[in-house]
Motif scaffolding. Sequence first.
Motif, PDB file in Angstrom:
ATOM      1  N   ARG B 462       0.837  -1.217   0.000  1.00  0.00           N
ATOM      2  CA  ARG B 462       0.000   0.000   0.000  1.00  0.00           C
ATOM      3  C   ARG B 462       0.865   1.258   0.000  1.00  0.00           C
ATOM      4  O   ARG B 462       0.518   2.258  -0.627  1.00  0.00           O
ATOM      5  CB  ARG B 462      -0.936   0.003   1.211  1.00  0.00           C
ATOM      6  N   GLN B 514      -2.754  -3.208  11.763  1.00  0.00           N
ATOM      7  CA  GLN B 514      -4.075  -3.348  11.142  1.00  0.00           C
ATOM      8  C   GLN B 514      -4.679  -1.967  10.882  1.00  0.00           C
ATOM      9  O   GLN B 514      -5.243  -1.715   9.818  1.00  0.00           O
ATOM     10  CB  GLN B 514      -4.982  -4.181  12.060  1.00  0.00           C
ATOM     11  N   GLU B 515      -4.490  -1.088  11.878  1.00  0.00           N
ATOM     12  CA  GLU B 515      -4.986   0.287  11.718  1.00  0.00           C
ATOM     13  C   GLU B 515      -4.332   0.935  10.492  1.00  0.00           C
ATOM     14  O   GLU B 515      -4.997   1.617   9.709  1.00  0.00           O
ATOM     15  CB  GLU B 515      -4.602   1.128  12.938  1.00  0.00           C
ATOM     16  N   ASP B 518      -5.634  -0.154   7.109  1.00  0.00           N
ATOM     17  CA  ASP B 518      -6.871   0.575   6.777  1.00  0.00           C
ATOM     18  C   ASP B 518      -6.547   2.023   6.416  1.00  0.00           C
ATOM     19  O   ASP B 518      -7.087   2.577   5.457  1.00  0.00           O
ATOM     20  CB  ASP B 518      -7.841   0.550   7.964  1.00  0.00           C
ATOM     21  N   CYS B 519      -5.641   2.607   7.213  1.00  0.00           N
ATOM     22  CA  CYS B 519      -5.290   4.017   7.028  1.00  0.00           C
ATOM     23  C   CYS B 519      -4.667   4.238   5.645  1.00  0.00           C
ATOM     24  O   CYS B 519      -5.040   5.157   4.930  1.00  0.00           O
ATOM     25  CB  CYS B 519      -4.320   4.424   8.115  1.00  0.00           C
ATOM     26  N   GLY B 521      -5.036   2.444   3.077  1.00  0.00           N
ATOM     27  CA  GLY B 521      -6.115   2.279   2.102  1.00  0.00           C
ATOM     28  C   GLY B 521      -6.873   3.582   1.932  1.00  0.00           C
ATOM     29  O   GLY B 521      -7.199   3.992   0.815  1.00  0.00           O
ATOM     30  N   ASP B 522      -7.113   4.257   3.080  1.00  0.00           N
ATOM     31  CA  ASP B 522      -7.819   5.542   3.029  1.00  0.00           C
ATOM     32  C   ASP B 522      -6.949   6.604   2.354  1.00  0.00           C
ATOM     33  O   ASP B 522      -7.441   7.418   1.574  1.00  0.00           O
ATOM     34  CB  ASP B 522      -8.192   6.001   4.437  1.00  0.00           C
ATOM     35  N   CYS B 587      -5.625   9.705  10.080  1.00  0.00           N
ATOM     36  CA  CYS B 587      -6.272   8.572   9.409  1.00  0.00           C
ATOM     37  C   CYS B 587      -7.785   8.632   9.522  1.00  0.00           C
ATOM     38  O   CYS B 587      -8.500   8.362   8.567  1.00  0.00           O
ATOM     39  CB  CYS B 587      -5.797   7.265  10.020  1.00  0.00           C
ATOM     40  N   ASP B 588      -8.263   8.999  10.707  1.00  0.00           N
ATOM     41  CA  ASP B 588      -9.716   8.953  10.894  1.00  0.00           C
ATOM     42  C   ASP B 588     -10.425  10.165  10.286  1.00  0.00           C
ATOM     43  O   ASP B 588     -11.624  10.289  10.369  1.00  0.00           O
ATOM     44  CB  ASP B 588     -10.058   8.808  12.382  1.00  0.00           C
ATOM     45  N   GLN B 591     -11.878  10.093   5.460  1.00  0.00           N
ATOM     46  CA  GLN B 591     -13.178   9.965   4.807  1.00  0.00           C
ATOM     47  C   GLN B 591     -13.894  11.317   4.798  1.00  0.00           C
ATOM     48  O   GLN B 591     -14.517  11.687   3.811  1.00  0.00           O
ATOM     49  CB  GLN B 591     -14.018   8.888   5.488  1.00  0.00           C
TER      50      GLN B 591
END
Lengths: 271, 642
Positions: B462, B514-515, B518-519, B521-522, B587-588, B591
């Motif tokens: 990634r 894991q975070e 996902d991060c 990916g975002d 990261c959060d 979106q």
Amino acid sequence: MIEKKCTYLFLIFFCLFSALGVEAQDEPTESKFKEPVTKLWVNTYGNIRISKRLFWVAQTHFRFEETEDTPFVGQIGQVYNRHAIGYIYSKYFNVSLGGVLRLNFNTDPESVDRNLVPEWRIWHQYMFAMPLSSMMFYHRIRIEHRWTQGFAEDSEYIFRNRWRYMFKAKIPINSDKFKPKTFYISPEAELIMQSGKAVVGSPMEDLRLHASFGYILNPRVTLATGIMYSQGQTLSDGDVFKQNWTMRFHVYFSPDFRKVKNKLPAIHLDD
Amino acid sequence: MRYKGLILGCCLGMLLLLPLSLIGQSLKTYSGPLQLKKYKGEANYSYSIVDKDTILDGAFKFSRSNLKALLDKEDVSFLIQGQFQNNYPNGNWSFRFNEFQSNDNNEVEDYRYVVNVDGIQKVAFGDIVQGRPNGTWTFKIQQIRDSEVKDVDFSSVIEFENGIPQRSFRIEDDQQELVGRFLRNGLAHDKWTLFSDRELDEIESWNFNEGVLQSIELNSRSSSKRIEVYKNSQTQYKTISLGEKYLEILEFYLPEDNLRSIKESGVRALLSANEAHYQNVDSILSQLGSSSFSPEFKVMVPHYPLNSKEESLMDSIVVYYKKSRTISDFLINDSQLSIRKLSDKDVRSLEEVVEAISEEILNPVGEVSGYYENKIFRYLDRNNLISKLWTNGVPQIEGFEKYDISLKQHITEGDTGLQVIKTLAEQTFYRLDAIQTILKNKIDKQVKQQEAIALEKELISRHNYLKELSTPNPADSIPEMFYNVLSQLKNNAESKLETYSGIKNIEKKLNYGQELVDCFGDFRKVGETVLNIPKQQKTIQEKYMDAVWNPFIATVMDEMVKKRIVSSFDNILVPYFLEQIEVGLACDKTQDWIDTVNTTYQRILVLRDEDTRKMERKLKKEKDPLVILQRFEVPIQTNEEQ
């Protein structure tokens, strides 16, 4: 390319000049050319859209003439009001028909006659536009039926017809097409012939050679300025040619006050 | 007058018959398909409905045969016939089960074909009273050759009286024959003798005295042996059925060296076979109605009642045993551990310990637990329990200190057998539990390391994508500033990777990794959105272009309308969006960021056709991106960062 075209234009004008020169050799041995007069014209050209096909032509010109003290902007010569209704046949052809009220001011300082006389005209015009590469070329045929009178107190109206043909080019400088913020140069030549009972031996009223430099502020407002040389036979004496150097300022505006929903489908007409 | 009496008599008779005919009317008959356990066939029977229950009453017939199957290959047929009375089998019953193959000896007799068959026939017949066998019951298994009985593989003839076996019985198979007798109450009595077809004399005999098995005698050509069984007359006795449970009690009672004799006993084999046949019939009958069809041979065994303390000890033993068994089964059968023990010495030695514990402790404890659960524990003499289970003494659990286990209970001298077993069961459980914890940790650690490797692979791929994304592509016309922002995004990802690699705790590392997956990916989505902004700008420019006719030039010119909206987007919002990434997008928040950009774009496209004069006035000189977003009615999700 542009340079080449300019050369051709020059050649055409040169030939015209020579022809006129030959014509003038008839009775008197030679023509007299008056000293050029300097003038300043401030012209506004309105082209107000009133429907899909029709527009209202509204032009007001202020023409100044030199005085002994002041070249160009010495005194007011004429105030010109030209109105017409135009019909847009296509993007490249339109016709107009309307009237003119010209106010002529007496610029002769020694005259004791009236200071201001009106002049009336009916005019119609046929305007052709021709795109060529990024340039535009225009042919304008304008026919005017005019009623003029002298400044003398009891002078009669005389009727004449004017036959005008103008050839004009507009060449964008800083862009490959005409769009807002475009500078352009525009050479133009117009020959004005006249006829009528009063016209004896002086059919060539005016030949105008005008080069201007314009700027398209937005699709609705364009500003231009230029210098024009003109010469033509005086009405009373065909041997005598008057000459003018005119500084010209033009404001072109074309507002469209129609509602948006009426405007949208008509923009492209039928190209 | 004569006729008067006759008419009266007739009327009376009809009145008397009326109730009977009414009862008769409620009886229905069924004729059609029926399935009873594995038997599927055609049934004919009569029944009545009482309280929505089907009560069988009257003749019953259930059969199946298929001639075509017989001729093709083999036919499995059966015929069950009998009577019911008030849902109880009652009267004469016969059962026949055949497995026949047709053979080549066929004949035509008169007007019919006679097909001869080979195969096996099982028959059972006798009378039943109230669901219990009554009178003589005969069971036979016959070998059929050419439609005639060639051999009898099994035969059992027992006399009953209301379900209780009476007098003498005879059970035989193709090699041996058991003969015995009962008292009137069904208790085994006297000598039960087994004869063999190959021996002249009896080969085995069980000697009962009013149900109590006194001794077993075993004879062969070369030797004879006598095993004394229950001799102690002081013990309390209780009557039970002579079945599998009784035989188990016997097995426990008899000394080790005699066990084989009882396990291989011919008497036992014949009794078991007989019981199985009775059970088969019972299973059919109890499906249809109420029945209790079993041989009900009675015997007496010593009884040792359990007091409440013993019961609670037994309950604990059962619980500890079951828990321990679950653990040991898991540890022995777990595939990961099986693989792991090949390479890990510690795992291997622990697995060996578990196997030893399972063998030496759990199996015997399981036996006790089984006795208790099968309800035969009270017939076993508990004084012999420990020595029976462990002939070499109770195994000691050692090495508890190694696993930090403190034992609540220790085996002491004065403990009873049950007490000892209970303590042992408890210790075993704790030991196994400790081993399980150690082994599970080992597996978990390995699994987690593998997880981490997979995770890191994903992270790198990634991250590489982000790197690729941030490399300017000369083929597109995206301005450099957008790529610069993507570089920042990539750097942000890299610093997160550094943090990841710095974490020592595998658990925390995995969680953070894991975070990050996902991060990243975002981030990828953010990157793609960034590269899409120039396209959005272009689309907006085009959308906000208006074609205007310039009559002086005779040209249609494009003119931008609502310039303030477009320039607010180009000059204030886009730099604001990019700046958010440059300062390090969390990261959060990704979106939210993507949503804000896309919503703004969509909103601006919509605004083109809306009346925005008022808004445009307000946009004049407005430089604050948040105020502009508000004017555009874009929900602002990231304002807490500001």
